[in-house]
Scaffold this motif. Structure first.
Motif, PDB file in Angstrom:
ATOM      1  N   MET A   1       0.837  -1.204   0.000  1.00 53.18           N
ATOM      2  CA  MET A   1       0.000   0.000   0.000  1.00 53.18           C
ATOM      3  C   MET A   1       0.875   1.257   0.000  1.00 53.18           C
ATOM      4  O   MET A   1       0.658   2.202  -0.764  1.00 53.18           O
ATOM      5  N   ASP A   2       1.900   1.241   0.848  1.00 56.62           N
ATOM      6  CA  ASP A   2       2.771   2.417   0.956  1.00 56.62           C
ATOM      7  C   ASP A   2       3.592   2.637  -0.320  1.00 56.62           C
ATOM      8  O   ASP A   2       3.804   3.768  -0.743  1.00 56.62           O
ATOM      9  N   ASP A   3       4.039   1.527  -0.959  1.00 51.90           N
ATOM     10  CA  ASP A   3       4.765   1.665  -2.236  1.00 51.90           C
ATOM     11  C   ASP A   3       3.876   2.343  -3.269  1.00 51.90           C
ATOM     12  O   ASP A   3       4.304   3.222  -4.015  1.00 51.90           O
TER      13      ASP A   3
ATOM     14  N   GLY B   1      -1.775  13.463  10.776  1.00 50.77           N
ATOM     15  CA  GLY B   1      -1.067  12.763  11.844  1.00 50.77           C
ATOM     16  C   GLY B   1      -1.605  11.338  11.959  1.00 50.77           C
ATOM     17  O   GLY B   1      -2.037  10.757  10.960  1.00 50.77           O
ATOM     18  N   GLY B   2      -1.598  10.802  13.149  1.00 48.31           N
ATOM     19  CA  GLY B   2      -2.061   9.424  13.338  1.00 48.31           C
ATOM     20  C   GLY B   2      -0.933   8.444  13.066  1.00 48.31           C
ATOM     21  O   GLY B   2       0.155   8.827  12.616  1.00 48.31           O
ATOM     22  N   GLN B   3      -1.196   7.181  13.306  1.00 46.98           N
ATOM     23  CA  GLN B   3      -0.160   6.152  13.190  1.00 46.98           C
ATOM     24  C   GLN B   3      -0.083   5.501  11.806  1.00 46.98           C
ATOM     25  O   GLN B   3       0.996   5.121  11.356  1.00 46.98           O
ATOM     26  N   THR B   4      -1.225   5.385  11.123  1.00 44.44           N
ATOM     27  CA  THR B   4      -1.230   4.646   9.847  1.00 44.44           C
ATOM     28  C   THR B   4      -0.201   5.165   8.840  1.00 44.44           C
ATOM     29  O   THR B   4       0.484   4.370   8.192  1.00 44.44           O
ATOM     30  N   PRO B   5      -0.062   6.496   8.679  1.00 42.20           N
ATOM     31  CA  PRO B   5       0.857   6.951   7.623  1.00 42.20           C
ATOM     32  C   PRO B   5       2.331   6.942   7.997  1.00 42.20           C
ATOM     33  O   PRO B   5       3.174   7.221   7.136  1.00 42.20           O
ATOM     34  N   VAL B   6       2.662   6.590   9.247  1.00 38.04           N
ATOM     35  CA  VAL B   6       4.072   6.683   9.674  1.00 38.04           C
ATOM     36  C   VAL B   6       5.019   5.862   8.780  1.00 38.04           C
ATOM     37  O   VAL B   6       6.013   6.386   8.254  1.00 38.04           O
ATOM     38  N   PRO B   7       4.725   4.568   8.513  1.00 39.78           N
ATOM     39  CA  PRO B   7       5.640   3.814   7.627  1.00 39.78           C
ATOM     40  C   PRO B   7       5.691   4.410   6.223  1.00 39.78           C
ATOM     41  O   PRO B   7       6.733   4.380   5.564  1.00 39.78           O
ATOM     42  N   PHE B   8       4.572   4.977   5.783  1.00 34.51           N
ATOM     43  CA  PHE B   8       4.556   5.628   4.465  1.00 34.51           C
ATOM     44  C   PHE B   8       5.490   6.837   4.462  1.00 34.51           C
ATOM     45  O   PHE B   8       6.283   7.024   3.537  1.00 34.51           O
ATOM     46  N   TYR B   9       5.424   7.674   5.521  1.00 31.59           N
ATOM     47  CA  TYR B   9       6.299   8.844   5.579  1.00 31.59           C
ATOM     48  C   TYR B   9       7.772   8.421   5.538  1.00 31.59           C
ATOM     49  O   TYR B   9       8.595   9.016   4.854  1.00 31.59           O
ATOM     50  N   ARG B  10       8.085   7.357   6.266  1.00 34.19           N
ATOM     51  CA  ARG B  10       9.484   6.905   6.308  1.00 34.19           C
ATOM     52  C   ARG B  10       9.926   6.440   4.916  1.00 34.19           C
ATOM     53  O   ARG B  10      11.001   6.755   4.436  1.00 34.19           O
TER      54      ARG B  10
ATOM     55  N   PHE C   1      -8.768   5.813  -2.220  1.00 35.10           N
ATOM     56  CA  PHE C   1      -8.824   5.081  -0.954  1.00 35.10           C
ATOM     57  C   PHE C   1      -7.813   3.945  -1.065  1.00 35.10           C
ATOM     58  O   PHE C   1      -8.008   3.025  -1.862  1.00 35.10           O
ATOM     59  N   LEU C   2      -6.717   4.029  -0.330  1.00 41.31           N
ATOM     60  CA  LEU C   2      -5.735   2.948  -0.321  1.00 41.31           C
ATOM     61  C   LEU C   2      -5.913   2.226   1.006  1.00 41.31           C
ATOM     62  O   LEU C   2      -5.698   2.826   2.075  1.00 41.31           O
ATOM     63  N   VAL C   3      -6.327   0.974   0.935  1.00 40.60           N
ATOM     64  CA  VAL C   3      -6.710   0.284   2.160  1.00 40.60           C
ATOM     65  C   VAL C   3      -6.116  -1.119   2.186  1.00 40.60           C
ATOM     66  O   VAL C   3      -5.797  -1.687   1.135  1.00 40.60           O
ATOM     67  N   ASP C   4      -5.980  -1.689   3.367  1.00 41.04           N
ATOM     68  CA  ASP C   4      -5.481  -3.063   3.402  1.00 41.04           C
ATOM     69  C   ASP C   4      -6.661  -4.037   3.442  1.00 41.04           C
ATOM     70  O   ASP C   4      -7.822  -3.644   3.616  1.00 41.04           O
ATOM     71  N   ARG C   5      -6.342  -5.318   3.231  1.00 37.09           N
ATOM     72  CA  ARG C   5      -7.361  -6.353   3.128  1.00 37.09           C
ATOM     73  C   ARG C   5      -8.223  -6.434   4.396  1.00 37.09           C
ATOM     74  O   ARG C   5      -9.414  -6.698   4.332  1.00 37.09           O
ATOM     75  N   GLN C   6      -7.606  -6.178   5.551  1.00 32.86           N
ATOM     76  CA  GLN C   6      -8.361  -6.241   6.813  1.00 32.86           C
ATOM     77  C   GLN C   6      -9.421  -5.143   6.859  1.00 32.86           C
ATOM     78  O   GLN C   6     -10.564  -5.392   7.217  1.00 32.86           O
ATOM     79  N   ALA C   7      -9.042  -3.939   6.476  1.00 32.40           N
ATOM     80  CA  ALA C   7     -10.004  -2.827   6.512  1.00 32.40           C
ATOM     81  C   ALA C   7     -11.107  -3.043   5.484  1.00 32.40           C
ATOM     82  O   ALA C   7     -12.249  -2.605   5.668  1.00 32.40           O
ATOM     83  N   ALA C   8     -10.776  -3.754   4.382  1.00 24.35           N
ATOM     84  CA  ALA C   8     -11.753  -3.959   3.309  1.00 24.35           C
ATOM     85  C   ALA C   8     -12.516  -5.270   3.475  1.00 24.35           C
ATOM     86  O   ALA C   8     -13.327  -5.638   2.623  1.00 24.35           O
ATOM     87  N   SER C   9     -12.263  -5.980   4.596  1.00 26.74           N
ATOM     88  CA  SER C   9     -12.762  -7.360   4.725  1.00 26.74           C
ATOM     89  C   SER C   9     -14.278  -7.486   4.644  1.00 26.74           C
ATOM     90  O   SER C   9     -14.791  -8.537   4.298  1.00 26.74           O
ATOM     91  N   LEU C  10     -15.024  -6.416   4.915  1.00 30.43           N
ATOM     92  CA  LEU C  10     -16.482  -6.546   4.906  1.00 30.43           C
ATOM     93  C   LEU C  10     -17.113  -6.222   3.548  1.00 30.43           C
ATOM     94  O   LEU C  10     -18.313  -6.348   3.388  1.00 30.43           O
ATOM     95  N   PHE C  11     -16.309  -5.776   2.595  1.00 29.37           N
ATOM     96  CA  PHE C  11     -16.923  -5.540   1.268  1.00 29.37           C
ATOM     97  C   PHE C  11     -16.143  -6.155   0.108  1.00 29.37           C
ATOM     98  O   PHE C  11     -16.510  -5.968  -1.034  1.00 29.37           O
TER      99      PHE C  11
END
Ligand code: 6PG
Length: 250
Positions: free
Chosen positions: A20-22, A48-57, A238-248
């Motif tokens: 996702m980050d790539d 802010g928040g935690q989700t984008p931290v690896p993306f920023y790095r 919307f860039l999302v991982d499989r867990q967040a998208a698991s219900l649709f």
């Protein structure tokens, strides 16, 4: 895996956050190139928040430092705390991006949280934006890219469900009451600014956000702040991982 959900809304689901980050770095680079070719600068607002931290790095490590010169960085929102507080979005960005790019960014514009009240900080930030974008009255800045996250309750930026700040039509920046965690007052860009952006990227991960994400994706008219994000002339990814998208998705 790409799912087209409306002309201006694009949904991409990834097996891992790394993929996702790539992908986000690639979109970032494409928008940056187009913006600089068009007008010589690239303007962004980061969350802010935690989700984008690896993306920023990843962004900091993969983008050639010389390419940051023409990039002007603003904040989507900020907690009303000192920039050295562990709750500060500035601190998160500093540690995970600004230090990596060795301050070679053309300009970093933090929310002035040293003011005496969140209201004053919001007013001052609005002035900073108006002056940078040379805005006349009733005009909103047009960022090239705004990066957003989404809370489990559907908030985005520091715009929380049911809050009056969602109705703001005049101001670029508002101060909000203590709502989400951490329980501090905040300063946030308003919906008219967010929706005036040319591109918006939402990064959403984790099963705990699956129910909310399903509502936002399947019912863009639902009453959650994240579904009020509808760029007037822009594209929303919307860039999302499989867990967040698991219900649709299957
Ligand atoms: C903030 C944010 C906020 C964030 C969401 C998601 O300052 O808290 O800008 O809107 O993006 O709360 O946060 P997580 O990525 O940590 O889940």
């Amino acid at each position: 895996m790409a799912h087209k959900i409306a002309t201006d809304r694009k949904l991409f689901v990834f097996d891992t956050m790394d993929e996702m980050d790539d992908f986000a770095v690639n979109i970032w680079n494409k928008i940056r190139e187009e913006s600089i070719a068009e007008k010589g600068i690239f303007t962004i607002a980061l969350s802010g928040g935690q989700t984008p931290v690896p993306f920023y790095r990843k962004l900091g490590e993969s983008v050639n430092p010389g390419l940051w010169n023409k990039t002007y960085i603003f904040f989507v929102d900020e907690r009303f705390v000192s920039h050295s507080s562990k709750y500060s979005n500035y601190k998160t960005l500093k540690e995970n991006l600004f230090l990596i790019i060795k301050k070679s960014a053309g300009g970093i514009n933090p929310v002035p949280t040293g003011e005496t009240t969140p209201q004053k900080a919001a007013e001052k930030y609005e002035k900073i934006l108006k002056s940078f974008f040379r805005l006349s009255d009733k005009k909103f800045p047009e960022f090239d890219l705004i990066l957003l996250g989404m809370g489990k309750d559907g908030h985005t930026a520091s715009l929380f469900p049911g809050s009056n700040s969602l109705k703001e039509k005049k101001h670029l920046v508002i101060a909000t009451r203590k709502k989400g965690m951490p329980f501090v007052e905040r300063i946030s860009l308003t919906l008219p600014v967010i929706n005036n952006s040319k591109n918006i990227i939402f990064l959403v991960t984790g099963e705990e956000k699956a129910k909310t994400l399903k509502k936002v994706i399947e019912n863009p008219k639902c009453n959650l702040p994240s579904s009020f994000v509808k760029p007037v002339n822009g594209i929303i990814y919307f860039l999302v991982d499989r867990q967040a998208a698991s219900l649709f998705i299957e």
